[in-house]
Each structure stands twice: as structure tokens, then as C-alpha cells.
Design an enzyme around this catalytic site. Structure first.
Site, PDB file in Angstrom:
ATOM      1  N   LYS A  22       0.859  -1.180   0.000  1.00  0.00           N
ATOM      2  CA  LYS A  22       0.000   0.000   0.000  1.00  0.00           C
ATOM      3  C   LYS A  22       0.899   1.235   0.000  1.00  0.00           C
ATOM      4  CE  LYS A  22      -3.678   2.254   2.491  1.00  0.00           C
ATOM      5  NZ  LYS A  22      -4.691   2.109   3.524  1.00  0.00           N
ATOM      6  N   ARG A  64     -11.020   9.406   1.927  1.00  0.00           N
ATOM      7  CA  ARG A  64     -10.885  10.045   3.249  1.00  0.00           C
ATOM      8  C   ARG A  64     -12.035  11.021   3.474  1.00  0.00           C
ATOM      9  NH1 ARG A  64      -4.314  10.884   3.025  1.00  0.00           N
ATOM     10  NH2 ARG A  64      -3.817   8.651   2.969  1.00  0.00           N
ATOM     11  N   LYS A 120       1.098   9.880   5.684  1.00  0.00           N
ATOM     12  CA  LYS A 120       1.237   8.500   6.163  1.00  0.00           C
ATOM     13  C   LYS A 120       2.541   7.860   5.686  1.00  0.00           C
ATOM     14  CE  LYS A 120      -3.764   7.825   6.660  1.00  0.00           C
ATOM     15  NZ  LYS A 120      -4.919   6.898   6.517  1.00  0.00           N
ATOM     16  N   GLU A 146       7.749  -6.833   1.025  1.00  0.00           N
ATOM     17  CA  GLU A 146       6.524  -6.750   1.831  1.00  0.00           C
ATOM     18  C   GLU A 146       5.635  -7.984   1.612  1.00  0.00           C
ATOM     19  OE1 GLU A 146       5.385  -4.878   4.125  1.00  0.00           O
ATOM     20  OE2 GLU A 146       6.342  -2.914   4.014  1.00  0.00           O
ATOM     21  N   LYS A 186      -2.158  -1.536  -3.950  1.00  0.00           N
ATOM     22  CA  LYS A 186      -3.031  -0.367  -3.869  1.00  0.00           C
ATOM     23  C   LYS A 186      -2.221   0.921  -3.889  1.00  0.00           C
ATOM     24  CE  LYS A 186      -6.175   1.593  -0.588  1.00  0.00           C
ATOM     25  NZ  LYS A 186      -6.675   1.540   0.745  1.00  0.00           N
ATOM     26  N   SER A 210     -10.305   5.335  -4.695  1.00  0.00           N
ATOM     27  CA  SER A 210     -11.296   6.403  -4.858  1.00  0.00           C
ATOM     28  C   SER A 210     -10.864   7.482  -5.853  1.00  0.00           C
ATOM     29  CB  SER A 210     -11.580   7.031  -3.491  1.00  0.00           C
ATOM     30  OG  SER A 210     -10.378   7.491  -2.900  1.00  0.00           O
ATOM     31  N   TYR A 216     -15.172   0.740  -7.124  1.00  0.00           N
ATOM     32  CA  TYR A 216     -16.437   1.435  -6.869  1.00  0.00           C
ATOM     33  C   TYR A 216     -17.357   1.358  -8.082  1.00  0.00           C
ATOM     34  CZ  TYR A 216     -13.680   3.150  -2.992  1.00  0.00           C
ATOM     35  OH  TYR A 216     -12.887   3.206  -1.872  1.00  0.00           O
TER      36      TYR A 216
HETATM   37  C1  PBG Z   1      -7.637   3.076   5.512  1.00  0.00           C
HETATM   38  C2  PBG Z   1      -7.880   2.937   4.056  1.00  0.00           C
HETATM   39  C3  PBG Z   1      -7.675   3.891   3.041  1.00  0.00           C
HETATM   40  C4  PBG Z   1      -8.182   3.329   1.874  1.00  0.00           C
HETATM   41  C5  PBG Z   1      -8.654   2.051   2.185  1.00  0.00           C
HETATM   42  N1  PBG Z   1      -8.439   1.828   3.530  1.00  0.00           N
HETATM   43  C6  PBG Z   1      -7.146   5.276   3.100  1.00  0.00           C
HETATM   44  C7  PBG Z   1      -5.837   5.556   3.657  1.00  0.00           C
HETATM   45  O1  PBG Z   1      -5.019   4.674   3.905  1.00  0.00           O
HETATM   46  O2  PBG Z   1      -5.584   6.738   3.906  1.00  0.00           O
HETATM   47  C8  PBG Z   1      -8.229   4.018   0.541  1.00  0.00           C
HETATM   48  C9  PBG Z   1      -9.272   3.522  -0.398  1.00  0.00           C
HETATM   49  C10 PBG Z   1      -9.589   4.426  -1.530  1.00  0.00           C
HETATM   50  O3  PBG Z   1      -8.984   5.507  -1.727  1.00  0.00           O
HETATM   51  O4  PBG Z   1     -10.500   4.068  -2.288  1.00  0.00           O
HETATM   52  N2  PBG Z   1      -6.468   2.613   6.025  1.00  0.00           N
END
Ligand code: PBG
Length: 329
Positions: A202, A212, A225, A241, A256, A282, A320
Site C-alpha cells: 500500500k 478520506r 502516512k 513486503e 493499492k 477512490s 467502486y
Molecule cells: C484506511 C484505508 C484507506 C483506503 C482504504 N483503507 C485510506 C488511507 O489509507 O488513507 C483508501 C481507499 C480508496 O482511496 O479508495 N487505512
């Protein structure tokens, strides 16, 4: 080495001439079996609230989840992924609401399991960001996201969600060592059949913005993050990982975001031969959706992007678009 003919004996266009021939030589396919639908949930009753940054995606109150599950079942979408928008009054610095056995996610799992038994899979994120006042996925101490203390909480969150009936635990937090600890925690509570999809790869990405917004952690997030999510300049690190998470007991791994990381999906699949899930996040969704609604690109572009994940080697895609598309294209 690929042996091929030579023009004019070989004309590649011959097999592209007709629709039946194109179908005959097609190398990849996309079906609803390949899709996982993310669903945002919110408090209250009879609610279907639109999300400004994600046109066409809604937050549902639990009593309206039946509608979205019925739609998914009709299309034979194998699994939904639940994401809560937690009331900001319930957020605190330790994300304690994550361990409340009557929180939104727990109530949603119970509702769906009671109504639909095992007709559809339920996946739940494991991370603290929907619950913390600072919007981070872990516990914040002296400006640091502390790893091991966070993992202890994530193990409890996993056991709680699994004991409510969640089928697939999906840690999205990127703490070190959490997969092994979660696996043994689940096993200790006799939740041996609960699967783990690790968000193994990720990236710290700008493409999560609309998500968010949807779960209400955007305004809350202090800083970024980058001390736990991966640097987008790296790809070898992704393989390390994944190797770690497989050893710790992950059943499947996630990469992701999706489209900017097709090379990573392919590398992971080629090297490890395990189920790989791509997350079309998203920001990717909203970019495509907005361009379609402004008539900049055609809606067929959705299939093109989804197929790119299949070509790269993904077994399934979190998208989505899953409940919006018609796969007879
Ligand atoms: C939470 C999480 C996130 C997403 C899925 N789980 C956001 C983040 O890590 O800040 C993102 C999913 C998306 O953007 O569709 N840990």
C-alpha cells in the site's frame, strides 16, 4: 523467445477482422466474479447520502444495506468491503471506537450475516483511521505512529470483527508484523477459517483523497502516512513486503492504488503465484467518473481500466464501479 511469421505471409490484422475472430483470440476476460464492491456505511436510518468527491457512490445506513447486497447478489459479485463513516464525537486519540462491539461495522456485519448467511463474502478493513481523532491508521505517541502497540490493538479489532461474522480480515494499516500476530490471534479464538487479505503493498498515495472524504478522516488527518505506507518510487520493496506477509500467513495480497501500479501487480503475481487483489482506489474512480460525465472519455474506458488489472495478473479488483457496470460489453 517468441517465434513469429513475417509480413506479408503474416498479417496480424487477419485475426482482428471480425468480432467472432477477436473473441476467439481474446486472452483475458472480466466477469463479476472478479469484482469486490466497497460499501460506505453511516449512522442513522433510511439514509443514502451522496459523497461530493465521489459522484455515484453513497453512504448507506445499515437498514438500507439490503438493497446494495441484493444488487450485488444479482450480479454475482462475490464480496463486499465495508467502510464506516464514524461520528466525529466517537473519535479519540486511541481510536477506541474500533473495539466497541456495537460500533457501525459490527452492527453492519451482524445485519448482513443474519439476512444473507454465506451468500456473499464480507471483507472489513483493519486499521484505526476511521476512529482516530488524528486520522492515522495507528497509535500516535510523541509524533510517531508506534508499531507494536498499534499491532496489539489491530489484533483485537480483527478478533472482534471476525467474531461478529466477518469472512475476510483486510489489514490496511501497513504496520510491521501485523499479519502473523493477527493470524495467531484469530486462531487462538478458534477463528481459523477467517481469511486474511493483506494490504501488503500500500503506497502513500494522493489517490486516497475522496475515500478520506467519504469516511470523514480527511479533515482530521494531521501530516501524511509516509512513515508506514510505501514510497511510490519503490518496487523491489513491494516484493519484500509480500514475501513477509505470505510467511506470516496472508491468504491473498493487495496492491493499492491500482492503475499507477500495474507493474507491481505483475511483479507480485509473477514472483509469488498467489491470489493478488488490485484496488482501484477512490481517486482513480473519481477521475474516470468525472471525465465520463463531462463526456471527455466514453464509459467503455471503465472496462479498459478493469481489464488492465486482469492483464497484469490480478485475480480480483476492488472497484467502486462494480455495481454500476454492465459486463455485456
Ligand atoms: C484506511 C484505508 C484507506 C483506503 C482504504 N483503507 C485510506 C488511507 O489509507 O488513507 C483508501 C481507499 C480508496 O482511496 O479508495 N487505512
Amino acid at each position: 523467445m517468441i517465434i513469429t511469421g513475417k509480413y506479408p505471409n503474416l498479417r496480424m490484422r487477419r485475426s482482428r477482422k471480425t468480432d467472432w475472430s477477436r473473441r476467439l483470440v481474446q486472452e483475458n476476460n472480466l466477469s463479476y466474479n472478479d469484482l469486490i464492491l466497497p460499501v460506505f456505511i453511516t449512522d442513522g436510518s433510511n439514509k443514502k447520502i451522496s459523497i461530493k468527491t465521489m459522484p455515484g457512490v453513497y453512504r448507506y445506513s445499515i437498514d438500507r444495506l439490503g438493497h446494495i447486497v441484493d444488487k450485488s447478489l444479482k450480479k454475482k459479485i462475490p464480496m463486499i468491503a465495508i467502510f464506516p463513516q464514524t461520528n466525529s464525537k466517537l473519535k479519540d486519540s486511541t481510536g477506541s471506537e474500533a473495539l466497541n462491539d456495537n460500533n457501525l461495522v459490527c452492527r453492519a456485519i451482524k445485519y448482513i450475516k443474519k439476512k444473507y448467511k454465506n451468500e456473499i463474502g464480507i471483507m472489513c478493513d483493519v486499521a484505526l483511521d476511521p476512529y482516530t481523532s488524528h486520522g492515522h491508521d495507528g497509535l500516535l505517541k510523541n509524533k510517531n505512529i508506534v508499531n507494536d502497540e498499534t499491532v496489539d490493538v489491530l489484533v483485537q479489532q480483527s478478533i472482534l470483527q471476525a467474531s461478529m461474522g466477518c469472512d475476510v480480515i483486510a489489514p490496511s494499516d501497513m504496520m510491521d508484523g501485523r499479519i502473523g500476530k493477527i493470524r495467531s490471534g484469530l486462531d487462538k479464538y478458534n477463528l481459523k477459517d477467517v481469511q486474511i487479505i493483506s494490504y501488503a503493498v500500500k503506497y502513500a498515495s494522493s489517490y486516497y483523497g475522496p475515500f478520506r472524504d467519504a469516511v470523514g478522516s480527511k479533515g482530521a488527518l494531521k501530516g501524511d502516512k509516509k512513515t508506514y505506507q510505501m514510497d511510490f518510487k519503490n518496487s523491489d520493496e513491494a516484493l519484500r513486503e509480500v514475501a513477509l506477509d505470505i510467511k506470516e500467513g496472508a491468504d491473498m495480497v493487495m496492491v493499492k492504488p491500482g492503475m499507477p501500479y500495474l507493474d507491481v501487480i505483475k511483479n507480485v503475481k509473477d514472483k509469488f503465484k498467489i491470489p493478488v487483489i488490485a484496488y482501484q482506489v477512490s481517486g482513480e474512480y473519481s477521475l474516470i467518473k468525472n471525465a465520463i460525465s463531462k463526456k471527455i472519455i466514453d464509459k467503455k474506458s471503465i472496462y479498459e481500466t478493469l481489464m488492465s488489472f486482469k492483464r497484469a495478473g490480478a485475480n480480483a479488483i476492488v472497484s467502486y464501479f462494480a455495481d454500476q457496470i454492465d459486463l455485456d460489453f
